[in-house]
Design a protein around this motif. Structure first.
Motif, PDB file in Angstrom:
ATOM      1  N   ALA A 143       0.830  -1.206   0.000  1.00 55.33           N
ATOM      2  CA  ALA A 143       0.000   0.000   0.000  1.00 55.33           C
ATOM      3  C   ALA A 143       0.867   1.259   0.000  1.00 55.33           C
ATOM      4  CB  ALA A 143      -0.933  -0.005   1.212  1.00 55.33           C
ATOM      5  N   ILE A 144       1.926   1.248   0.783  1.00 55.73           N
ATOM      6  CA  ILE A 144       2.816   2.413   0.824  1.00 55.73           C
ATOM      7  C   ILE A 144       3.523   2.582  -0.518  1.00 55.73           C
ATOM      8  CG2 ILE A 144       4.926   3.336   1.854  1.00 55.73           C
ATOM      9  CD1 ILE A 144       3.939   2.147   4.509  1.00 55.73           C
ATOM     10  N   GLU A 145       3.977   1.476  -1.106  1.00 55.89           N
ATOM     11  CA  GLU A 145       4.625   1.568  -2.413  1.00 55.89           C
ATOM     12  C   GLU A 145       3.683   2.175  -3.443  1.00 55.89           C
ATOM     13  OE1 GLU A 145       5.380  -1.547  -5.735  1.00 55.89           O
ATOM     14  OE2 GLU A 145       7.034  -1.724  -4.319  1.00 55.89           O
ATOM     15  N   THR A 146       2.421   1.759  -3.438  1.00 56.06           N
ATOM     16  CA  THR A 146       1.430   2.311  -4.367  1.00 56.06           C
ATOM     17  C   THR A 146       1.237   3.805  -4.120  1.00 56.06           C
ATOM     18  OG1 THR A 146       0.306   0.177  -4.470  1.00 56.06           O
ATOM     19  CG2 THR A 146      -0.958   2.106  -5.161  1.00 56.06           C
ATOM     20  N   ASP A 147       1.104   4.184  -2.849  1.00 58.99           N
ATOM     21  CA  ASP A 147       0.940   5.604  -2.523  1.00 58.99           C
ATOM     22  C   ASP A 147       2.150   6.429  -2.934  1.00 58.99           C
ATOM     23  OD1 ASP A 147      -1.549   5.066  -1.459  1.00 58.99           O
ATOM     24  OD2 ASP A 147      -0.872   5.083   0.638  1.00 58.99           O
TER      25      ASP A 147
END
Length: 192
Positions: free
Chosen positions: A152-156
């Motif tokens: 999720a952090i990578e996507t954000d």
């Protein structure tokens, strides 16, 4: 060796090991507590380590350094030495710190007010052409996050700016203090 001498030797060895580990932990905590804080812009690379869990692998904007900002570039067209490099960072209007100059080896002097030196290392085999870039490694390229948060952090990170709040010791050694989503601290490193 008698039993008594063996016990004394084992006790001394255990005390030495505890002392070394305590020294390493206290050194890291001292940098986090007393180091100069800088915000570095990052981009994601890969979010998972099979043995340690989710992490965000960080590619720092300041990692690619133009050779033209080196204050002590060696003569010649090709350099093969590896070694330390100090980047002198200054804060830009957007809040992120960026390289103002770079020095191979030792700094020429302490940084002026409002600037900080960060220590990194370069690999050998780079050219000194006018558009050449050095690739600098700082030893802070992974930040571990709670399990399930890495993807999720990578996507954000691909959608909006993220940064690392780093503490930098007087000798230029950096430590990650917090993962930042804009101005919001997502995760902060404990001192111990």
């Amino acid at each position: 060796m008698s039993g008594k001498k063996l016990i004394v030797a084992a006790t001394l060895l255990a005390i030495a090991q505890i002392g070394i580990l305590s020294w390493i932990i206290a050194g890291r905590a001292a940098v986090l507590r007393n180091g100069a804080e800088v915000l570095l812009k990052v981009e994601p690379i890969d979010p998972r380590d099979l043995l340690r869990g989710d992490y965000v692998r960080l590619n720092y904007e300041i990692r690619n350094v133009p050779v033209k900002i080196l204050t002590n570039a060696p003569a010649g067209e090709f350099v093969t030495e590896e070694g330390p490099v100090l980047l002198r960072l200054g804060k830009d209007a957007d809040g992120y710190w960026r390289a103002r100059s770079a020095t191979l080896g030792a700094p020429s002097g302490p940084p002026p007010a409002g600037e900080v030196d960060i220590r990194g290392s370069i690999r050998g085999g780079w050219t000194l052409g006018p558009d050449a870039m050095l690739s600098v490694e700082f030893g802070i390229d992974r930040y571990y996050v709670p399990e399930g948060d890495g993807v999720a952090i990578e996507t954000d990170m691909r959608e909006r700016p993220f940064g690392i709040l780093a503490a930098i010791a007087a000798d230029g050694k950096p430590q990650i203090k917090a993962l930042m989503d804009g101005q919001t601290r997502l995760y902060e490193e404990p001192l111990y």
